[in-house]
Design a protein around this motif. Structure first.
Motif, PDB file in Angstrom:
ATOM      1  N   UNK A 198       9.780 -20.050  19.384  1.00 20.09           N
ATOM      2  CA  UNK A 198       8.591 -20.659  18.807  1.00 20.09           C
ATOM      3  C   UNK A 198       9.087 -21.299  17.502  1.00 20.09           C
ATOM      4  N   UNK A 199       8.165 -22.268  16.792  1.00 19.68           N
ATOM      5  CA  UNK A 199       8.258 -22.718  15.513  1.00 19.68           C
ATOM      6  C   UNK A 199       8.770 -21.569  14.494  1.00 19.68           C
ATOM      7  N   UNK A 200       7.781 -20.647  14.654  1.00 18.33           N
ATOM      8  CA  UNK A 200       7.965 -19.413  13.491  1.00 18.33           C
ATOM      9  C   UNK A 200       9.511 -19.049  13.688  1.00 18.33           C
ATOM     10  N   UNK A 201      10.016 -18.445  14.640  1.00 18.51           N
ATOM     11  CA  UNK A 201      11.275 -17.971  14.809  1.00 18.51           C
ATOM     12  C   UNK A 201      12.106 -18.894  14.531  1.00 18.51           C
ATOM     13  N   UNK A 202      12.259 -20.080  14.993  1.00 16.07           N
ATOM     14  CA  UNK A 202      12.956 -20.942  14.594  1.00 16.07           C
ATOM     15  C   UNK A 202      13.224 -21.430  13.318  1.00 16.07           C
ATOM     16  N   UNK A 236       3.968  -9.695  12.103  1.00 15.93           N
ATOM     17  CA  UNK A 236       4.519 -10.618  11.232  1.00 15.93           C
ATOM     18  C   UNK A 236       4.800 -12.097  11.721  1.00 15.93           C
ATOM     19  N   UNK A 237       3.999 -12.556  12.571  1.00 12.04           N
ATOM     20  CA  UNK A 237       3.966 -13.786  12.920  1.00 12.04           C
ATOM     21  C   UNK A 237       5.415 -14.331  13.937  1.00 12.04           C
ATOM     22  N   UNK A 238       6.144 -13.053  14.138  1.00 18.11           N
ATOM     23  CA  UNK A 238       7.292 -13.421  14.824  1.00 18.11           C
ATOM     24  C   UNK A 238       7.412 -12.538  16.026  1.00 18.11           C
ATOM     25  N   UNK A 239       6.770 -11.444  16.143  1.00 21.05           N
ATOM     26  CA  UNK A 239       6.842 -10.682  17.565  1.00 21.05           C
ATOM     27  C   UNK A 239       5.638 -10.643  18.390  1.00 21.05           C
TER      28      UNK A 239
END
Length: 249
Positions: A198-202, A236-239
């Motif tokens: 998604x955008x956050x992980x990218x 953390x917005x990533x998992x």
């Protein structure tokens, strides 16, 4: 209390070639810039800064997720599971960092570990390095996505923590989810924890985020196996941690 003793150091140890390549790219671009035509020098310097920035953001994000977010305390399981399981199954694809903490957390529960590691199915070299550092539990049974060696309707919970995305073929993931559903008792829960594409992980992992799978793929796999999306939590917005339930009928 967590039994996990590392975090970002593990990520670097398992993925050190990518870190080395990023550092080398940044250094090469910086050294090459003065030798290039004037018009190309800003581009080379920008590339050097971008490579260093990506290394820093990926490392900081890994530290935040694995060392600071509380992910590996497993306290969050209480938010996703309806009750403490009397029997549970941990399915891994080469690296099992779940069995030991859960054995301490649920000492009275019957536990099973299944290891799906197969270089033909899980091609990431980082998994091979991780497996050398953290061998599978002695009691882990080998399995295949289409054949989990465990009786049907025998587990309250099946856990796939940073595991299923390593199966790169969609049909292998579909078979795995179908098998997980078979193992679950009516009303049981399949718990899946993964980074998302998604955008956050990218933003923090750059092209590396394409190794992850979109949220919609996990929902699709659960629906394919006849499971209901019953709960979800973010770290953390990533998992994303998903709970998928089996019908009680």
């Amino acid at each position: 209390m967590t039994l996990r003793h590392s975090g970002v150091r593990d990520v670097i140890a398992y993925n050190w070639p990518q870190y080395a390549a990023g550092a080398a790219t940044a250094a090469a671009a910086a050294l090459l810039a003065p030798r290039l035509p004037r018009a190309l020098r800003p581009l080379a310097r920008t590339g050097s800064v971008a490579a260093l920035t990506l290394l820093c953001t990926a490392t900081a994000a890994s530290w935040h997720v694995y060392d600071r977010s509380g992910l590996y305390t497993y306290d969050w399981l209480e938010d996703l599971l309806p009750r403490i399981p009397s029997a549970y199954v941990v399915v891994s694809t080469g690296l099992d960092e779940v069995s030991a903490p859960l054995a301490a957390r649920w000492p009275k529960a019957q536990r099973t570990a299944i290891d799906l590691y197969d270089p033909a199915l899980t091609s990431e070299r980082s998994l091979r390095r991780a497996r050398r550092r953290v061998p599978p539990p002695a009691h882990a049974a080998p399995g295949r996505p289409e054949t989990l060696p465990h009786p049907a309707n025998s587990a309250d919970t099946v856990l796939l923590v940073f595991a299923a995305h390593e199966l790169r073929r969609a049909q292998d993931r579909e078979r795995l989810f179908t098998e997980c559903a078979r193992l679950l008792r009516p009303g049981g829960t399949l718990l899946v924890a993964e980074h998302l594409r998604d955008a956050a992980n990218t933003a923090v992992f750059g092209p590396g985020a394409w190794h992850f799978l979109p949220r919609q793929e996990w929902l699709r796999l659960a629906a394919h196996a006849g499971l209901e999306h019953s709960a979800e939590r973010r770290f953390a917005g990533l998992i994303a941690a998903f709970a998928f339930s089996k019908d009680r009928k």
